[in-house]
Design a protein around this motif. Structure first.
Motif, short mmCIF file in Angstrom:
data_model
loop_
_atom_site.label_atom_id
_atom_site.label_comp_id
_atom_site.label_asym_id
_atom_site.label_seq_id
_atom_site.Cartn_x
_atom_site.Cartn_y
_atom_site.Cartn_z
N GLU A 4 0.83 -1.21 0.00
CA GLU A 4 0.00 0.00 0.00
C GLU A 4 0.87 1.26 0.00
N ASN A 5 1.93 1.24 0.85
CA ASN A 5 2.81 2.41 0.93
C ASN A 5 3.55 2.62 -0.38
N TRP A 123 -9.44 6.18 -5.74
CA TRP A 123 -9.06 7.04 -4.63
C TRP A 123 -9.76 6.70 -3.34
N ILE A 124 -10.99 6.22 -3.42
CA ILE A 124 -11.73 5.90 -2.19
C ILE A 124 -11.16 4.64 -1.54
N LEU A 125 -10.72 3.69 -2.35
CA LEU A 125 -10.12 2.47 -1.79
C LEU A 125 -8.77 2.76 -1.14
N MET A 126 -8.12 3.81 -1.61
CA MET A 126 -6.83 4.19 -1.04
C MET A 126 -7.04 4.65 0.41
N GLY A 127 -6.08 4.39 1.27
CA GLY A 127 -6.21 4.80 2.67
C GLY A 127 -6.36 6.30 2.79
N VAL A 128 -7.12 6.72 3.79
CA VAL A 128 -7.32 8.15 4.05
C VAL A 128 -5.98 8.85 4.17
N LYS A 131 -4.10 9.26 0.55
CA LYS A 131 -4.57 10.32 -0.35
C LYS A 131 -4.44 11.69 0.32
N GLY A 132 -4.59 11.71 1.65
CA GLY A 132 -4.40 12.96 2.38
C GLY A 132 -2.96 13.44 2.30
N ASP A 133 -2.02 12.48 2.43
CA ASP A 133 -0.59 12.82 2.38
C ASP A 133 -0.18 13.35 1.00
N ILE A 134 -0.79 12.79 -0.05
CA ILE A 134 -0.50 13.27 -1.40
C ILE A 134 -0.87 14.74 -1.50
N TYR A 135 -2.07 15.06 -1.03
CA TYR A 135 -2.58 16.43 -1.12
C TYR A 135 -1.79 17.38 -0.21
N GLU A 136 -1.50 16.94 1.01
CA GLU A 136 -0.72 17.77 1.94
C GLU A 136 0.67 18.05 1.39
N GLY A 137 1.24 17.04 0.73
CA GLY A 137 2.57 17.21 0.13
C GLY A 137 2.59 18.31 -0.91
N ILE A 138 1.52 18.34 -1.74
CA ILE A 138 1.45 19.38 -2.77
C ILE A 138 1.17 20.74 -2.14
N LEU A 139 0.38 20.76 -1.07
CA LEU A 139 0.14 22.03 -0.35
C LEU A 139 1.45 22.60 0.18
N ARG A 222 -9.74 28.68 0.59
CA ARG A 222 -10.89 27.99 1.22
C ARG A 222 -11.24 26.72 0.45
N ARG A 223 -11.16 26.77 -0.85
CA ARG A 223 -11.41 25.60 -1.69
C ARG A 223 -10.43 24.47 -1.33
N LEU A 224 -9.16 24.83 -1.18
CA LEU A 224 -8.13 23.85 -0.84
C LEU A 224 -8.40 23.26 0.54
N ALA A 225 -8.87 24.11 1.48
CA ALA A 225 -9.17 23.63 2.83
C ALA A 225 -10.31 22.62 2.80
N LEU A 226 -11.38 22.93 2.07
CA LEU A 226 -12.54 22.03 1.99
C LEU A 226 -12.12 20.68 1.41
N MET A 227 -11.29 20.72 0.36
CA MET A 227 -10.85 19.47 -0.27
C MET A 227 -9.89 18.71 0.64
N ASN A 228 -9.02 19.45 1.32
CA ASN A 228 -8.06 18.82 2.23
C ASN A 228 -8.79 18.06 3.33
N LEU A 229 -9.82 18.68 3.90
CA LEU A 229 -10.59 18.03 4.96
C LEU A 229 -11.35 16.83 4.41
N PHE A 230 -11.93 17.00 3.24
CA PHE A 230 -12.69 15.90 2.61
C PHE A 230 -11.79 14.69 2.36
N LEU A 231 -10.58 14.93 1.88
CA LEU A 231 -9.64 13.83 1.62
C LEU A 231 -9.19 13.16 2.91
N HIS A 232 -9.27 13.88 4.02
CA HIS A 232 -8.88 13.32 5.31
C HIS A 232 -10.10 12.79 6.09
N ASN A 233 -11.24 12.62 5.38
CA ASN A 233 -12.42 12.01 5.99
C ASN A 233 -13.20 12.94 6.92
#
Length: 496
Positions: A4-5, A123-128, A131-139, A222-233
């Motif tokens: 998975e990693n 993306w949904i099957l991927m661990g929270v 997918k969260g780390d991918i997004y945080e990394g780009i942030l 704000r858009r990035l925040a909403l998506m970031n939270l959504f990706l982190h469940n």
């Protein structure tokens, strides 16, 4: 490394490689992040409509994910532009994600490739976390792009984690951030609660839908925040929106919160831009006439301190990153400090080193204070100061701040029982101790009730044989010059 990693790492690599390709076309990290947000959101919504979820999504069928993957060239570009415009009219988080959205990828072939890249993964099957780390990394990469100014929305994650670990939030309680940026404090609090608290079904639902509340006035952030939270469940596609686009300082908060974690904007002045009679752009200082504020000022940070105090329950706890000027500024600054000491228990200050923020010249601190009911006597009895600045050298690339760097402070903080705190400073036996307490009377007796307290000797001034590396010294000089320039700009602005 687990399968998975490995898979998550390979996705990160692909996403990064494509980001670099787009940068050659002049698409910055921020623009790339936005396009990634739109497409990821649509792909995950599509995945939710399929087994085993079989959910009905609020996305109109003419703009479903399949309509994107079936087109290419100019037809794809036209369809994508229309889709962004129309989805912005939808209700709930869906409309908020797409509000003011624009296509910044001018080459349809590259847009097609990005869609294919996202379509290749489930993306949904991927661990929270993945997918969260991918997004945080780009942030974080976006924050490093200092020209864009995105760094002002990004607080170092080790610092955020340390602040959360000190507060140790309980489940079934509310957490707010009146200037939430991309949502870093919410994510750290969510992770800490999941990892350290036993959550039943009710508590898990409360954590997902009713714990977090924020404000972010910049639409793209704000858009990035909403998506970031959504990706982190946190939250869902069709759940209520919990990040307001309104300026949190304008009105009194109708709700009170159990915890407030925040790093308000670094700029000192609140201002609004308008066009004068000559057609020229002018800025005017913005003051907030709030009956519940102690003082009326255009100083943004002092306004946030006052606002956060009003948001806090009488049993609540706050941890707030604030620049040095809040600790020593006279006039209204002194009034705010005195009132804060009187009306809350301002029990701890963590002095932060330079070189940990993406914005240059920042000298900051974390103030920890607890909400209290009205009282004739001051609530603050003693202030504990941890100096993690003097003789500490961090740089973003060579020696970035790590959570382990703050472990000593976290251990000494003793969330569970502050009465057990013990000073490490002793004038006779340990003058180099970084942890020291000051009584209320000592603080009040200081010039301007200054909380800018130091007692450690700067070794670089005395020990010429143990100077930091030249690049660290150079960065220190730059930081000090930047801080000095910022102070002079404030003086010039006030003289005008």
């Amino acid at each position: 490394m687990s399968k998975e990693n490995t898979n998550a790492s390979s996705i990160v690599s692909k996403v990064w490689a494509f980001c670099q390709t787009l940068r050659d076309d002049g698409v910055g990290y921020g623009d790339y992040l936005e396009q990634l947000t739109y497409l990821l959101f649509l792909k995950m919504a599509d995945e939710y409509t399929k087994p085993p979820h079989n959910r009905t999504m609020p996305i109109p069928s003419e703009f479903a994910w399949e309509t994107l993957i079936s087109k290419s060239g100019s037809e794809l570009e036209l369809h994508y532009n229309i889709m962004l415009r129309e989805l912005a009219k939808e209700k709930g988080i869906l409309g908020q994600i797409f509000v003011k959205s624009q296509n910044k990828i001018q080459d349809p072939a590259k847009l097609f490739k990005l869609i294919a890249l996202i379509n290749a993964e489930s993306w949904i099957l991927m661990g929270v976390k993945d997918k969260g780390d991918i997004y945080e990394g780009i942030l974080e990469k976006n924050a490093e792009d200092t020209k864009s100014g995105a760094g002002q929305y990004f607080t170092p994650r080790p610092l955020i984690k340390a602040m959360v670990e000190c507060l140790q939030p309980e489940p079934m309680k509310t957490i707010a951030d009146p200037a939430c940026g991309t949502g870093g404090f919410f994510l750290a609090a969510y992770d800490w609660i999941v990892e350290n608290r036993n959550l039943d079904k009710e508590a898990a639902k409360f954590l997902k839908y009713e714990t977090f509340f924020g404000n972010e006035i910049v639409a793209s952030t704000r858009r990035l925040a909403l998506m970031n939270l959504f990706l982190h469940n946190i939250g869902d596609i069709d759940s209520d929106n919990f990040i307001s686009p309104n300026d949190s300082l304008i009105t009194t908060s109708t709700d009170k919160y159990d915890y407030i974690l925040a790093n308000p904007p670094f700029g000192k002045k609140s201002s609004m831009t308008f066009t004068n009679e000559a057609g020229e752009q002018e800025k005017e200082d913005l003051t907030y006439n709030r009956q519940d504020f102690w003082v009326t000022t255009s100083n943004k940070q002092l306004n946030f301190v006052q606002h956060i105090r009003t948001m806090l329950k009488t049993t609540g706890q706050a941890a707030v990153v604030l620049p040095d000027n809040v600790l020593f500024e006279g006039g209204v600054g002194e009034t705010v400090r005195k009132k804060l000491l009187e009306t809350t228990d301002l029990h701890t200050i963590l002095r932060l080193p330079t070189g940990i923020f993406y914005a240059n010249g920042v000298k900051a601190n974390v103030l920890f204070f607890d909400g209290k009911p009205s009282s004739k006597d001051p609530w603050t009895k003693e202030v504990w100061v941890y100096d993690y600045r003097t003789n500490v050298h961090h740089t973003l690339k060579k020696n970035p701040l790590k959570l382990s760097d703050l472990k000593d402070f976290i251990d000494l903080y003793k969330t569970d029982n502050k009465a057990k705190r013990k000073e490490t400073y002793n004038a006779a036996t340990n003058p180099e101790g970084r942890w020291r307490k000051f009584g209320y009377d000592e603080i009040i007796a200081r010039d301007k009730t200054s909380l800018d307290i130091t007692w450690l000797k700067d070794k670089s001034l005395a020990d010429l044989d143990n100077l930091p590396d030249p690049d660290e010294l150079a960065l220190d000089i730059v930081e000090n010059i930047e801080a000095g320039l910022e102070s002079f700009r404030a003086i010039i602005a006030s003289l005008k």
